[in-house]
Design an enzyme around this catalytic site. Sequence first.
Site, PDB file in Angstrom:
ATOM      1  CE  LYS A 145     -33.103  -1.418  40.244  1.00 54.40           C
ATOM      2  NZ  LYS A 145     -32.627  -0.160  40.856  1.00 54.40           N
ATOM      3  CB  SER A 147     -34.820   2.691  39.144  1.00 53.07           C
ATOM      4  OG  SER A 147     -33.739   2.264  39.957  1.00 53.07           O
ATOM      5  CB  SER A 193     -33.182   3.752  42.671  1.00 51.87           C
ATOM      6  OG  SER A 193     -33.351   4.608  41.571  1.00 51.87           O
TER       7      SER A 193
END
Lengths: 496, 487
Positions: free
Chosen positions: B78, B158, B182
């Site tokens: 990420k 997210s 998330s």
Amino acid sequence: MTYTDNGNHGSYRVKGDTGDWEIVVGLEVHAQVTAQSKLFSGAATTFGAEPNSQVSLVDAAMPGMLPVLNGECVRQAVRTGLALGAEIHRWSRFDRKNYFYADLPQGYQISQLYHPIVGEGTLDVETDDGTRTTVGIERIHLEQDAGKSVHDLHPTMSYVDLNRSGCALMEIVSKPDIRSPAEAGAYVAALRQLLRYVGSCDGNMDEGSMRADVNVSVRRPGEGFGTRTETKNVNSVRFIMQAVEVEARRQVELIEGGGTVVQETRLFDPNSGTTRSMRSKEDAHDYRYFPDPDLLPVEFDEAFVADCLASLPELPVAKRARYVEALDISAYNAAVLTADVETARYFEAVLDGTGAPLATAAANWVTSELFGALKKAGVGIEASPVKPGQAADLLKLVGDGSISNSIAKQVLEVMVETGEDPAAIVEARGLQQVSDTGAIDAAIAAIIAANADKVDQYKAGKEALFGFFVGQTMKAMAGKANPGVVNERLKAALAG
Amino acid sequence: MTALTDLTIAGMKAGLAKRDFSAAELTAAHLTAMAGARGLNAFIVETPEIATAQAAAADAALARGEAKPLAGIPIGIKDLFCTEGVQTTAGSKILEGFIPQYESTVSGKLLGDGAVMLGKLNMDEFAMGSSNETSAYGKVISPWKAQNSNRELVPGGSSGGSAAAVAARIAAGATGTDTGGSIRQPAAFVGISGIKPTYGRCSRWGVVAFASSLDQAGPMARTVEDCALLLTSMCGYDAKDSTSLNVPVPDFAAGLTGDLRGKRVGVPKEYRLDGMDATIAKLWDQGLEWLKAAGATIVDVSLPHTKYALPAYYIIAPAEASSNLARYDGVRYGLRVTPPGGNLADMYSATRAAGFGAEVKRRIMIGTYVLSAGYYDAYYTQAQRVRALIARDFEQAWAHCDLLLTPTAPSAAFAFGDKADPLAMYLNDVFTVPSSLAGLPAMSVPAGLSADGLPLGLQIIGKPLDEAGVLDAGLAIERAAAFTARP
């Protein structure tokens, strides 16, 4: 805020057109904590390094970087608090003080608003005229220093040096207990002295290791507090005293001219000796303090506090009293010898060599002979060319009659110049004191014979001439005669 | 033969160990898949050269018999994790071009264990979002489509890039971060597993901060076992993070049993919302049955302050974010915009106006407001009290149960633009936020499909540091659900 003023102040007043004004001063002293690394990073803290050479990723607030508390800074704050007889908070916490500035990389300063590590304490202060007062300490908290913006190197650009960014500061906040410029100066001097004893701050004000925010208000004697102003970042004892004085006078003139003092932040300009407005209360930042979620609360146990306490050296007030009471040193000399930790350290190292019986002689010698020599050489006592052990040897030579005081002065000069040991100097130059009565008697006989007229005058009652005979004898003996023996033999010879 | 990209991490490990295929072949297969799926926009930066070199190193280590636990496993990172020498933006324009000189602890541990980095995964800007629509690098598109619809769906957020890449078989696994859901919500939206461990299990060092007291890294993968394998590598004490927990890390994969005998699973009644989607309610009941079948007993519990969790979260997280994001000021790195004739304050304004997207600005403003003089006590202090009460709710529940089972999200994935109202978007976190506020381990596992054929997840919440218990329950559901649907 508790008001701890004990009322024992000099009667300093600002004389206004409409009468006398009393000033009320509180000081926030920022003292850089003596530590190898910064408050929350491993970067070094050496003063004067190349710009931006002591900056870790944390100090530069790179993305994802996290603060880790430096335990040594906590220890130093606790030791300082203990030295001030202050309350030590076993639980404290760091808060973020949010504001934007180019030399504040994180966009916030990590400080302790809500739960400081040290609470209330006191500091005894004595002004030059001997007035003593006790100034209350409100709190001490740990916080990060900011970096440094440099605006004068380029016409349109500013430079930022982050070496200082993240260095540990203790903010030592006094109560509004100070009533004169002299007290303000004496408070800062006493605090500096204490910090240097404790070893928690080097007190180098010209390197910025200690700076003060000066809060000043004025009032009619006996009335409540007036509106205060805060003059930021004043960096010498003299400037602090000046800032108090000029700011109080400005406020008095303002009030007497029909104006009102506004609560604001001001700057002291040492060149003009005036303060000027920096920002008013309306422009004051809203710092949006909140607990720093990157850090855990600071908690420690009694054993930690006990260790801190045990690590404290003898503090100036106690040391000074001991010098007078246990060592029979004059009050004046005791004050001089304890004024700075380096002097006291030196003096005690000398005593280690001489032993307590020579304490008075050592005190006199350090404060007069050594200080004179150092002044002439232009060095501080920590860089003294005469080591304490050598000083002790010199004092012992005087003490056991090996050399006279006047010879000792000569020996000291040579020691300062060459760094040699006193015994070696005495030996090599034949400065050993002569106590041999035969040699002294011979010299006396020659002088009496050569000065028959003066002998007659002396015998007729002009006793002041005795000094002349002593001088002549010592001269004949090249200064090496034992003065006691000279006195004794001269008296006998002249009486004959 | 199964395509290499379809294998689980456990399957890849076995195949590599037996030399059925090389790490180079495995990585090449994923790089091909990555190139073929660029339409999803799952990656902000692809790092094929790094991946190829790491795969070669893995093959060498395998040949020497010195392979680390994740040797040759191709994963995505990420973009919130700082990666040394590889651009890290946190999905924001303000960090465009920022190349860290350091590697985050968690990504460093994964790579140190032999994992191969395929690239940096797209995400909501600064991890603020539940749909991946806030990324400055374009939205990530879910590989899933609803039955009888051609509308593009959100992958959740997210960690949307992570979710999409793993679901689309571009990466075997990925790192995610979870502040209020998330990891779990996007995992549920794309039909994969993801676990947020106990706060403090994974170091936050080198992870771009959103809300420091909530942020926690975790793995996302297609099976519970794969999550366990990645989690074991990611966890561990880090002296560089003061909130890191100094506790031993078990081998989560080796300890997996799926056996829930003796375990009590709580059903928090406050999570049964009015008007809850019937399919989700039914799936939840089904999940409880599965856990019962695996040996657990089911108990009703109450978490009375649940309804205050979302408001408290949307005060605390923005408050911390407003301060954490102050460092993006144009002075030292990232974007700088200097208006002609402007001063320092003008530069700040212009830089941050151009560099931050609308959602980030919204949260900075909310956070600044709730910390302001005069509002602090009413908002921030009150929210912290609520947070303490929510943590206490869980502590009291643990007197009656060992785990909790809830839905992961109140709906299946939605289409882009369907939740334009920020409040509607925030409601997506309703089931995931309470355990974040309490710092508890929680995971989502795929359990079924919605009426129109989209994945639905169930959430397991555990006691502090009981990731093993959470993973076991996840495994039990995974086995029982036999979720085989794929995009």
